[in-house]
Design a protein around this motif. Structure first.
Motif, short mmCIF file in Angstrom:
data_model
loop_
_atom_site.label_atom_id
_atom_site.label_comp_id
_atom_site.label_asym_id
_atom_site.label_seq_id
_atom_site.Cartn_x
_atom_site.Cartn_y
_atom_site.Cartn_z
N GLN A 62 0.72 -0.93 -0.04
CA GLN A 62 -0.45 0.10 0.17
C GLN A 62 1.02 1.04 0.03
O GLN A 62 0.43 2.34 -0.59
N ILE A 121 2.38 2.00 -3.39
CA ILE A 121 0.64 2.25 -4.40
C ILE A 121 0.86 4.01 -3.94
O ILE A 121 0.61 4.92 -4.81
N SER A 122 0.76 3.82 -3.03
CA SER A 122 0.37 5.15 -2.39
C SER A 122 1.36 6.48 -3.20
O SER A 122 1.17 7.76 -4.31
N THR A 143 0.60 6.74 -6.76
CA THR A 143 -0.20 8.11 -7.31
C THR A 143 0.50 9.50 -6.72
O THR A 143 -0.24 10.26 -7.47
N GLU A 178 -11.85 2.61 -3.47
CA GLU A 178 -11.76 2.74 -1.88
C GLU A 178 -10.67 1.71 -2.36
O GLU A 178 -9.17 2.15 -1.46
N SER A 179 -10.23 1.08 -3.14
CA SER A 179 -9.29 0.03 -3.64
C SER A 179 -7.93 1.33 -4.03
O SER A 179 -7.22 1.61 -4.88
N PRO A 180 -6.82 0.89 -2.77
CA PRO A 180 -5.10 1.79 -3.38
C PRO A 180 -5.07 1.95 -4.82
O PRO A 180 -4.60 2.41 -5.61
N PHE A 209 -7.56 3.28 -6.91
CA PHE A 209 -7.16 4.61 -8.08
C PHE A 209 -5.57 4.94 -8.28
O PHE A 209 -5.76 6.02 -8.89
N PHE A 210 -4.99 4.00 -8.02
CA PHE A 210 -3.88 4.65 -8.62
C PHE A 210 -3.85 4.71 -10.15
O PHE A 210 -3.56 5.36 -11.16
N PHE A 229 -8.37 11.43 -3.30
CA PHE A 229 -6.96 9.99 -2.91
C PHE A 229 -6.74 11.10 -1.35
O PHE A 229 -6.46 9.91 -0.89
#
Length: 336
Positions: A48, A51-52, A55, A171-173, A176-177, A245
């Protein structure tokens, strides 16, 4: 020498060597590598945090490349984060307060800062050099103070909490990525196409010599205002993505410090090629993660990096590629 004077593209020394990397094949290869690398990131590491971070890179990349449009006309704006904030607040208020659908919110995120830019642009863009930098600094602070003071609308210093994601599946990272990746491809691709068009050649001519460009029949002020409006609108889109985000926005997210960061990313990466702000974004977003245990040294390191790049690489980090190519070319000539 002030940063305004050193960082102004119209006053910075030309970097003809950097243009050597601007061949179509090299640009296409770099673009393909970056797109494939980002698209494959969740497959390589689905953590996570990773991925964050990816993003964040994509959202910041939209903001820095949009500022690049203004820089290519010969100006350095310190109000870019404020325009990003206008887009963020416009989209968040549209969704939270008025329950408007997300496509409408994104449209408002573009139109709100673009409209403000259209009003102030014809006045600001008559200025140049340190005067433009100073006035945009004041404009950015005025917009930030509006965010702070208009509590009934913006939440004041407390900001706006509980911002919903655009759609439930985001809602899934990872989802959203890829959502942010789609926006980054469209926005950065649009900037690239714009710079390769006739208007792109016009803004380069304006940066080199506005008076000569005017004598050549280029409507200098109109072109500058157009680029300023588009750049601020794209910054607004990045602000809308940022709000969705992080799920929270407040005035401190769009301060002068963030505007300065966008400028530094362009300078360190390279101001003469679109790949420059992308490289600068990668450098300044990823590198702090390696210095996470030395927070006190991060600003010192960034300051030293900026000084070294401006002193030895006027064309930014991408100038290293041009120098390596020259060295390789000389080596081949010597061996021949």
């Amino acid at each position: 020498m002030t940063l305004a004077e050193a960082g102004s593209p119209s006053e910075a020394p030309a970097a003809p060597a950097v243009s050597g990397i601007g061949t179509t094949r090299i640009k296409a290869a770099i673009a393909v590598v970056l797109i494939v690398a980002f698209a494959a990131l969740p497959l390589i590491d689905s953590d996570q945090f990773t991925i964050s971070l990816g993003t964040t890179l994509l959202i910041t990349g939209i903001a820095t490349t949009s500022l690049h449009l203004i820089i290519r006309t010969g100006h350095v704006s310190l109000a870019h984060a404020a325009f990003m904030g206008l887009g963020a607040y416009a989209s968040v208020i549209a969704v939270v307060s008025y329950r408007l659908p997300y496509p409408v919110a994104i449209l408002l995120a573009f139109l709100a800062p673009a409209a403000v830019a259209l009003v102030v642009g014809p006045l600001l863009l008559r200025l140049s050099g340190k005067y433009f930098v100073l006035v945009t600094f004041l404009l950015g602070e005025i917009i930030r103070l509006v965010f702070v003071s208009w509590q009934s609308f913006t939440g004041g210093s407390n900001g706006i909490f509980g911002i919903p994601v655009p759609y439930a599946f985001l809602e899934s990272p990872i989802a959203f990525f890829y959502f942010a990746l789609g926006f980054a491809l469209v926005c950065i691709g649009f900037v690239a196409r714009l710079l390769q068009s006739e208007i792109g050649r016009s803004i380069d001519a304006i940066r080199e010599d506005p008076r000569l460009a005017e004598c050549s029949g280029i409507p200098v002020l109109r072109v500058k205002v157009t680029m300023f409006v588009i750049a601020c609108g794209l910054a607004g889109i990045s602000g809308a993505l940022f709000g969705s985000f992080v799920r929270y926005i407040d005035p401190t997210s769009f301060s002068i410090i963030q505007s300065l960061n966008f400028v530094v990313m362009n300078i360190v990466g390279g101001m003469h090629q679109l790949i420059g702000p992308i490289v600068g974004t990668l450098f300044f977003v990823i590198l702090p993660e390696f210095l996470r245990g030395y927070v006190e040294l991060q600003r010192v390191f960034f300051g030293v990096s900026l000084i070294l790049v401006m002193a030895f690489l006027p064309g930014g980090i991408i100038e290293l590629v041009a120098r390596l190519r020259r060295l390789l070319g000389r080596g081949r000539e010597a061996s021949a």
